[in-house]
Write an enzyme that holds these catalytic residues in place. Structure first.
Site, PDB file in Angstrom:
ATOM      1  N   ASP A  95      -4.292   1.424   1.917  1.00 33.40           N
ATOM      2  CA  ASP A  95      -3.345   1.484   3.025  1.00 33.40           C
ATOM      3  C   ASP A  95      -3.433   2.826   3.744  1.00 33.40           C
ATOM      4  O   ASP A  95      -3.911   3.822   3.210  1.00 33.40           O
ATOM      5  CB  ASP A  95      -1.911   1.258   2.536  1.00 33.40           C
ATOM      6  CG  ASP A  95      -1.477   2.321   1.532  1.00 33.40           C
ATOM      7  OD1 ASP A  95      -2.287   2.625   0.632  1.00 33.40           O
ATOM      8  OD2 ASP A  95      -0.344   2.845   1.631  1.00 33.40           O
ATOM      9  N   GLU A  96      -2.951   2.823   4.967  1.00 36.04           N
ATOM     10  CA  GLU A  96      -2.691   4.020   5.774  1.00 36.04           C
ATOM     11  C   GLU A  96      -3.872   4.985   5.883  1.00 36.04           C
ATOM     12  O   GLU A  96      -3.740   6.192   5.659  1.00 36.04           O
ATOM     13  CB  GLU A  96      -1.449   4.756   5.239  1.00 36.04           C
ATOM     14  CG  GLU A  96      -0.178   3.957   5.437  1.00 36.04           C
ATOM     15  CD  GLU A  96       1.076   4.766   5.157  1.00 36.04           C
ATOM     16  OE1 GLU A  96       2.015   4.696   5.962  1.00 36.04           O
ATOM     17  OE2 GLU A  96       1.127   5.473   4.130  1.00 36.04           O
TER      18      GLU A  96
END
EC number: 3.2.1.52
Length: 584
Positions: A341-342
């Site tokens: 993620d991210e």
């Protein structure tokens, strides 16, 4: 292995007693709106109790069950609790005692004692408690279903001397196979005893997954045998590590409570702590996360704590494979969470090797593809199903094509954009775990943890917005309870949603507030994913759930769990007086 097994009543006696009770129960119409004097949380899928009454529990009460390495400790644990808890409900149950002999035995019958604790295992059970004093009977397909039934039976016992609801039949099982809690132990450390208490409460609520987000940019507390420097340099301190022995204790405790422990080693982003041991494989480590006067798009991380693994460095994969191999050896569950993620573009862009790659017409998505191509097949080769956060496929700036994510081996966990991203996941043919920040993030609503932030320097009368919390407001238990995780999906799409998880990220949480941040809000999700949030007519049942949740929260507190209150005690003592007249 040994187990204290009392003499079983004859099978014919059990069969006849059960048959007579069921005959009486099934010819009695069930009124769905009935509020019983004693409730079970989460509410069972079928609860027949036509003439509510209670029977005394013999001081010599015992539980008979076949020997099993994990069910046997659960039986002993529940037997101690049943005999010693003496729970006094906030509202005294108006139940007459039968004139018959006390209940002396609960007999557990298991169909498939060899069934492993794994995703999709049968957790259904049925429970018969006769009013005649004959043995209560708990039938379950697997030991894990028997654990769910033991919890139900324990909630039917109350008072001192102990008595138990009787003349009832429960048939029960979950709507969703994956029902969990995610806890982040990297931003703030939680002791092993705290994790055990969490697992114990997960089991009480008939949840079945502890998703352990162990590492992040802020710390690397997991002791990895083949890479000991990771925790030696990346943990907050010597007393803030999780050794292999600690992990084994947590995993075994989970097994004894019917709770799977799913590890998450987030990568390639959220890896700044790796740079303490291997600075050469991490880009933008230990940088200020958002330079002064820069645009949000120029940030180096989503929050303070920078660092992303460099997929162009061969050394990266040596370290990653060592970490993954050791993590898989410590955590036997079939699911392994690999994060993804991210990805923050600028964190990669400031690295010279990546700058060269981009100058030759390469893209950031291609860099992520390299990482996934080099790590996913390895994790799969270790016989694991890989969970990624939705970003790996859905992020608008850095993502990989679905061709690199085999649907039979990959599950995606949603956290952005509510039901829309869940639909995008299942529309792409992937199984989904729902953790929407709009509904299931338990850390929301507590402000922002950055300091010296001029956003809070507002004159009186200003609109406070979400109070600095990016995912505010606070997610109330009603918000969580009322969320339908298959909202907007077709029947076929809904089948790909395997369940949900509430999440407690720990920027502003640690063991001092863990219980109150999680409970009883996670209990709300527990019921919604176990038996649903609607009654037999399809109407949301959050209104009648309030009194039941009050009682359940109080019982959790008496069991040593610091669950926060949802109403003043006056409301509980004056049923209905705190309700509104607005009908849902």
């Amino acid at each position: 292995m040994g187990c204290s097994i009392i003499t079983f009543p004859s099978f014919s006696h059990l069969f006849i007693s059960t048959l007579l009770l069921l005959t009486t129960l099934y010819i009695t119409p069930q009124i769905s709106a009935v509020r019983y004097p004693i409730d079970v949380w989460p509410k069972p899928t079928t609860f027949h109790w036509p003439q509510p009454q209670a029977i005394t529990l013999s001081p010599e009460f015992t539980i008979s069950a076949p020997p099993h390495s994990y069910l046997t400790p659960a039986v002993h644990r529940y037997l101690r609790q049943i005999l010693t808890e003496h729970h006094l409900p906030l509202v005294t149950p108006l139940l007459n005692l039968t004139g018959g002999p006390p209940l002396t035995t609960l007999t557990i019958i298991i169909s498939d004692a060899a069934a492993p604790l794994t995703h999709g295992v049968d957790e259904s059970y049925s429970l018969t408690v006769p009013s005649t004093g004959a043995s209560a009977v708990l039938n379950a397909e697997t030991p894990w279903g028997a654990m769910r039934g033991l919890e139900t039976f324990s909630q039917l016992v109350y008072a001192k001397p102990a008595r138990v609801a009787c003349g009832l039949y429960i048939s029960d099982g979950p709507l969703f196979p994956h029902r969990g809690i995610m806890l982040d132990t990297a931003r703030n450390y939680y002791g092993v005893e705290d994790l055990l208490r969490l697992i114990r409460t997960i089991s009480m609520n008939k949840l079945n997954v502890f998703h352990w987000h162990i590492t992040d940019s802020h710390s690397f507390p997991l002791v990895v045998p083949s890479e000991p420097e990771m925790a030696a340099k990346g943990a907050y301190g010597e007393d803030m590590k999780y050794t292999a022995a600690d992990v084994k204790r947590v995993v075994e405790y989970g097994m004894e409570h019917g709770v799977r422990v799913v590890p998450e080693i987030d990568m390639p982003a959220h890896t700044g702590s790796w740079a303490e041991a291997y600075p050469e494989i991490v880009t933008c480590a230990n940088k200020f996360w958002w330079p002064a006067d820069a645009e949000w798009t120029d940030r180096l991380a989503a929050e303070p704590g920078t660092g992303q693994l460099n997929p162009l460095n061969p050394k990266t994969y040596e370290v990653v494979k060592n970490v993954v191999r050791d993590a898989v050896s410590m955590f036997p569950d079939q699911f392994y969470h690999a994060g993804a993620d991210e990805i923050t573009p600028n964190c990669w862009k400031i690295d010279p090797s990546i700058q060269t790659f981009l100058s030759n017409n390469g893209t950031l998505s291609q860099i992520l593809e390299m990482f996934i191509n080099s790590t996913l097949p390895y994790i799969i080769s270790l016989n694991r199903t890989v969970i990624y956060w939705e970003d790996v496929l859905l992020n608008a700036d850095v993502n990989v094509p679905s061709s690199l994510l085999p649907r039979e081996n990959v599950i995606l966990q949603s956290w952005n954009n509510g039901p829309n991203n869940t639909k995008r996941i299942v529309d792409s043919g992937y199984r989904a775990i729902v953790s929407s920040s709009d509904f299931y993030y338990l850390d929301c609503g507590h402000g922002d943890f950055t300091g010296n932030n001029s956003l809070y320097n507002m004159p009186p009368g200003s609109d406070q917005g979400n109070g600095g919390s990016w995912c505010g407001p606070f997610k109330t238990w009603q918000t969580i309870y009322n969320y339908d995780i298959t909202y907007g999906l077709t029947e076929a799409e809904a089948k790909l949603v395997i369940g949900g998880e509430v999440a407690l990220w720990s920027e502003q949480a640690d063991s001092t507030v863990m219980d109150s941040r999680i409970w009883p809000r996670a209990s709300a999700m527990a019921e919604a994913l176990w038996s649903g949030n609607r009654d037999e007519t399809g109407k949301k049942r959050f209104a009648e759930a309030t009194d039941r949740l009050n009682e359940w929260r109080y019982r959790m507190v008496t069991r040593g769990i610091g669950a926060e209150p949802i109403q003043p005690l006056w409301c509980i003592k004056n049923p209905g007086m705190c309700n509104t007249v607005h009908l849902a």
